[in-house]
Scaffold this active site. Structure first.
Site, PDB file in Angstrom:
ATOM      1  N   THR A   1       0.573  -0.714   0.085  1.00  0.00           N
ATOM      2  CA  THR A   1       0.086   0.002   0.088  1.00  0.00           C
ATOM      3  C   THR A   1       0.917   1.620  -0.289  1.00  0.00           C
ATOM      4  O   THR A   1       0.681   2.427  -0.809  1.00  0.00           O
ATOM      5  CB  THR A   1      -0.739   0.216   1.046  1.00  0.00           C
ATOM      6  OG1 THR A   1      -2.128  -1.064   1.419  1.00  0.00           O
ATOM      7  CG2 THR A   1      -1.978   1.012   1.295  1.00  0.00           C
TER       8      THR A   1
ATOM      9  N   SER B   1       3.938   7.797  11.140  1.00  0.00           N
ATOM     10  CA  SER B   1       2.499   7.410  11.282  1.00  0.00           C
ATOM     11  C   SER B   1       1.685   8.300  10.306  1.00  0.00           C
ATOM     12  O   SER B   1       1.880   9.558  10.055  1.00  0.00           O
ATOM     13  CB  SER B   1       1.399   6.417  11.587  1.00  0.00           C
ATOM     14  OG  SER B   1       0.798   7.512  12.677  1.00  0.00           O
ATOM     15  N   CYS B   2       0.695   8.307  10.089  1.00  0.00           N
ATOM     16  CA  CYS B   2      -0.386   8.648   8.840  1.00  0.00           C
ATOM     17  C   CYS B   2      -1.078   9.497  10.119  1.00  0.00           C
ATOM     18  O   CYS B   2      -1.250  11.051   9.772  1.00  0.00           O
ATOM     19  CB  CYS B   2      -1.765   8.137   8.530  1.00  0.00           C
ATOM     20  SG  CYS B   2      -2.078   6.728   9.319  1.00  0.00           S
TER      21      CYS B   2
ATOM     22  N   ASP C   1      -7.421  -0.636   5.083  1.00  0.00           N
ATOM     23  CA  ASP C   1      -7.283   0.196   4.194  1.00  0.00           C
ATOM     24  C   ASP C   1      -8.507  -1.261   2.564  1.00  0.00           C
ATOM     25  O   ASP C   1      -8.541  -1.839   3.587  1.00  0.00           O
ATOM     26  CB  ASP C   1      -5.955  -0.164   3.388  1.00  0.00           C
ATOM     27  CG  ASP C   1      -5.215   0.724   4.204  1.00  0.00           C
ATOM     28  OD1 ASP C   1      -5.278   1.424   4.920  1.00  0.00           O
ATOM     29  OD2 ASP C   1      -3.161   0.349   4.645  1.00  0.00           O
TER      30      ASP C   1
ATOM     31  N   GLY D   1      -0.851  10.670  20.284  1.00  0.00           N
ATOM     32  CA  GLY D   1      -0.324  12.030  21.091  1.00  0.00           C
ATOM     33  C   GLY D   1       1.240  11.554  21.215  1.00  0.00           C
ATOM     34  O   GLY D   1       2.012  12.966  20.857  1.00  0.00           O
TER      35      GLY D   1
ATOM     36  N   HIS E   1      -9.818   8.068   8.583  1.00  0.00           N
ATOM     37  CA  HIS E   1      -9.135   9.030  10.044  1.00  0.00           C
ATOM     38  C   HIS E   1      -9.712   9.927  10.048  1.00  0.00           C
ATOM     39  O   HIS E   1      -9.886  10.719   8.958  1.00  0.00           O
ATOM     40  CB  HIS E   1      -8.253   8.565  10.523  1.00  0.00           C
ATOM     41  CG  HIS E   1      -7.698   7.780  10.412  1.00  0.00           C
ATOM     42  ND1 HIS E   1      -7.340   6.609  10.658  1.00  0.00           N
ATOM     43  CD2 HIS E   1      -5.501   7.581   9.519  1.00  0.00           C
ATOM     44  CE1 HIS E   1      -6.597   5.770  10.554  1.00  0.00           C
ATOM     45  NE2 HIS E   1      -5.653   6.058   9.792  1.00  0.00           N
TER      46      HIS E   1
ATOM     47  N   GLN F   1      -5.926   8.051   5.511  1.00  0.00           N
ATOM     48  CA  GLN F   1      -4.692   7.819   6.193  1.00  0.00           C
ATOM     49  C   GLN F   1      -3.140   6.674   5.150  1.00  0.00           C
ATOM     50  O   GLN F   1      -2.396   6.319   5.541  1.00  0.00           O
ATOM     51  CB  GLN F   1      -5.090   5.970   6.919  1.00  0.00           C
ATOM     52  CG  GLN F   1      -5.440   4.826   5.771  1.00  0.00           C
ATOM     53  CD  GLN F   1      -7.204   5.176   4.960  1.00  0.00           C
ATOM     54  OE1 GLN F   1      -7.625   6.472   5.413  1.00  0.00           O
ATOM     55  NE2 GLN F   1      -7.522   3.922   4.245  1.00  0.00           N
TER      56      GLN F   1
HETATM   57  P1  NAD Z   1       1.713  -3.527   3.664  1.00  0.00           P
HETATM   58  O1  NAD Z   1       0.665  -5.245   4.118  1.00  0.00           O
HETATM   59  O2  NAD Z   1       0.250  -3.000   2.674  1.00  0.00           O
HETATM   60  O3  NAD Z   1       2.805  -3.553   2.274  1.00  0.00           O
HETATM   61  C1  NAD Z   1       3.581  -4.318   2.839  1.00  0.00           C
HETATM   62  C2  NAD Z   1       4.185  -4.590   1.880  1.00  0.00           C
HETATM   63  O4  NAD Z   1       5.910  -5.536   2.432  1.00  0.00           O
HETATM   64  C3  NAD Z   1       4.408  -6.040   0.890  1.00  0.00           C
HETATM   65  O5  NAD Z   1       3.687  -5.795  -0.140  1.00  0.00           O
HETATM   66  C4  NAD Z   1       4.545  -7.342   1.679  1.00  0.00           C
HETATM   67  O6  NAD Z   1       4.753  -8.785   0.842  1.00  0.00           O
HETATM   68  C5  NAD Z   1       5.885  -6.438   1.932  1.00  0.00           C
HETATM   69  N1  NAD Z   1       6.630  -7.350   3.234  1.00  0.00           N
HETATM   70  C6  NAD Z   1       6.452  -7.870   3.862  1.00  0.00           C
HETATM   71  N2  NAD Z   1       7.454  -8.502   4.861  1.00  0.00           N
HETATM   72  C7  NAD Z   1       8.332  -7.912   3.887  1.00  0.00           C
HETATM   73  C8  NAD Z   1       9.673  -8.151   4.548  1.00  0.00           C
HETATM   74  N3  NAD Z   1      10.545  -9.058   5.473  1.00  0.00           N
HETATM   75  N4  NAD Z   1      10.636  -7.326   4.127  1.00  0.00           N
HETATM   76  C9  NAD Z   1       9.972  -6.130   3.867  1.00  0.00           C
HETATM   77  N5  NAD Z   1       9.133  -6.458   2.559  1.00  0.00           N
HETATM   78  C10 NAD Z   1       8.153  -7.505   3.227  1.00  0.00           C
HETATM   79  O7  NAD Z   1       1.010  -2.589   4.256  1.00  0.00           O
HETATM   80  P2  NAD Z   1       1.165  -0.977   4.379  1.00  0.00           P
HETATM   81  O8  NAD Z   1      -0.322  -0.892   4.697  1.00  0.00           O
HETATM   82  O9  NAD Z   1       1.965  -0.398   3.163  1.00  0.00           O
HETATM   83  O10 NAD Z   1       2.390  -0.587   5.808  1.00  0.00           O
HETATM   84  C11 NAD Z   1       3.839  -0.451   5.383  1.00  0.00           C
HETATM   85  C12 NAD Z   1       4.660   0.655   6.722  1.00  0.00           C
HETATM   86  O11 NAD Z   1       3.683   1.457   6.074  1.00  0.00           O
HETATM   87  C13 NAD Z   1       3.788  -0.285   8.371  1.00  0.00           C
HETATM   88  O12 NAD Z   1       5.185  -0.201   8.645  1.00  0.00           O
HETATM   89  C14 NAD Z   1       2.325   0.882   8.259  1.00  0.00           C
HETATM   90  O13 NAD Z   1       1.899   1.402   9.566  1.00  0.00           O
HETATM   91  C15 NAD Z   1       3.099   2.127   7.493  1.00  0.00           C
HETATM   92  N6  NAD Z   1       1.711   2.745   7.251  1.00  0.00           N
HETATM   93  C16 NAD Z   1       0.368   2.429   6.695  1.00  0.00           C
HETATM   94  C17 NAD Z   1      -0.323   2.644   6.290  1.00  0.00           C
HETATM   95  C18 NAD Z   1      -1.504   2.647   5.992  1.00  0.00           C
HETATM   96  O14 NAD Z   1      -2.645   3.358   6.071  1.00  0.00           O
HETATM   97  N7  NAD Z   1      -1.394   1.700   5.303  1.00  0.00           N
HETATM   98  C19 NAD Z   1      -0.467   4.473   6.122  1.00  0.00           C
HETATM   99  C20 NAD Z   1       0.481   5.242   7.093  1.00  0.00           C
HETATM  100  C21 NAD Z   1       1.947   4.995   7.732  1.00  0.00           C
END
Ligand code: NAD
Length: 346
Positions: A13, A143-144, A175, A198, A223, A307
């Protein structure tokens, strides 16, 4: 000047969005993205022309891509060997396992908000602490939710010198592309009080006193934050001047809800889709102008956070901070956002 070579580890994502935002910039290049195994996301990377690597160096896992008819350039070590900086976009808490790989490869690294601040001892938001991150080896884009809080609270803090904030985060359950999480018909309070949101703001701006509560609700698109901020005596601000301050703040949109028929997150996201960015993203924090009210020293307001996308341009600015190529956060933000706008108007 040579382009900055950027690797994206985890093309999910956040990773696929960061890759596009980096690809849009003139001073950086995507040298590769990773997937754990063949999946539909590989086709997007290949269509975009991003070299695809495996998250692992295990030959069996690399050959699984070839067996599925997907061209794979190698393992994570191969990708790191050609990168100046890696943006770790692996799932929350998984990124920590990658830290030593980045250190061993001597590659600068950016984690996401799913990791703890203590992993790098440094966190990042463009408007809060770009300068502190200059030249660092590694950091974490918050984070977001924390990014959203920072966007509106930091200019306010800078305008009046101190802030005491209580906020409630009304969080999307999952999501849109996520079928595993819930709730689907309930409101789920986060019983750990205060919630981490916070205190996370204080990792990028220690002067703001802030507490938060959080509940998850059955929606996937945004959110919403309900914020109460106590300003100091003699702050000299009015409701109108605060609205004006946010209008001039990068990556904040302030609009009337009632007058524009934008009274819910559904309409805000429909407006975002009209803007034409891929995936219907809204990088900006949306503040309802008619929901802002200063009563004495106490400010009330609501804001909405997309987000999946508000942290995306922050990652681009963060790359420039770590590489030390842009010292002025406002200038980085302007360049990042202009490049993204050009990219999507082509
Ligand atoms: P996601 O699950 O959509 O994507 C994660 C990707 O990483 C997947 O393609 C997965 O296959 C890959 N992956 C799995 N194991 C791995 C490894 N060992 N090394 C590298 N890649 C690996 O997750 P996301 O929503 O994109 O979240 C990624 C980060 O961003 C997290 O820390 C999350 O908390 C943060 N985040 C997410 C959002 C949101 O709304 N989705 C917003 C802000 C921050």
């Amino acid at each position: 000047m040579n382009a900055i070579n950027v690797a994206i580890n985890g093309y999910g994502t956040i990773g696929k969005r960061v890759a596009d935002a980096v690809d849009a910039q003139e001073d950086m290049e995507v040298v590769g993205v990773t997937k754990t195994a063949p999946s539909f996301g590989c086709n997007l990377a290949i269509r975009k022309g991003f070299p695809l690597y495996c998250t692992s160096d295990d030959p069996k896992r690399i050959s699984a891509f070839e067996k599925a008819g997907i061209e794979c350039q190698g393992g994570l070590s191969d990708l790191l060997s050609i990168a100046d900086v890696v943006v770790d976009c692996s799932p929350g808490k998984v990124g920590a396992e990658n830290l030593d790989k980045y250190k061993d490869a001597g590659v600068k690294h950016i984690f996401q908000g799913g990791e703890e601040h203590s992993l790098t001892g440094l966190s990042y938001t463009s408007c809060a602490n770009h300068y502190e991150n200059l030249g660092a080896d590694g950091t974490r884009v918050v984070s977001c939710n924390t990014t959203g809080l920072s966007r509106t609270l930091i200019p306010l803090f800078e305008a009046c010198g101190s802030l005491k904030v209580e906020c409630t985060m009304i969080r999307r359950a999952a999501d849109p592309g996520d079928s595993k999480k819930g709730p689907i018909n309930a409101i789920k309070p986060v019983l750990k009080i205060p919630s981490h949101h916070g205190s996370d703001v204080m990792t990028v701006k220690s002067g703001i006193e802030i507490n938060s509560l959080a509940v998850a609700v059955p929606t996937t698109i945004m959110h919403v934050h309900a914020i109460v901020a106590d300003l100091p005596d003699n702050h000299g601000l009015t409701t109108e001047s605060i609205v004006e301050l946010w209008r001039e703040t990068p990556r904040v949109i302030v609009m009337l809800g009632e007058g524009n028929r934008l009274t819910t997150t559904a309409e805000v996201m429909e407006m975002a889709r009209d803007m034409g960015r891929k995936w219907g993203d809204l990088h900006e924090i949306f503040v309802w102008e008619d929901g802002v009210k200063l009563v004495g020293n106490r400010l009330y307001y609501f804001q909405a956070i997309h987000q999946e996308s508000d942290v995306i341009p922050e990652n681009v600015d963060c790359i420039r901070a770590l590489m030390g190529t842009e010292h002025d956060w406002r200038s980085s933000v302007a360049n990042t956002d202009a490049a993204i706008s050009r990219y999507y108007s082509l």
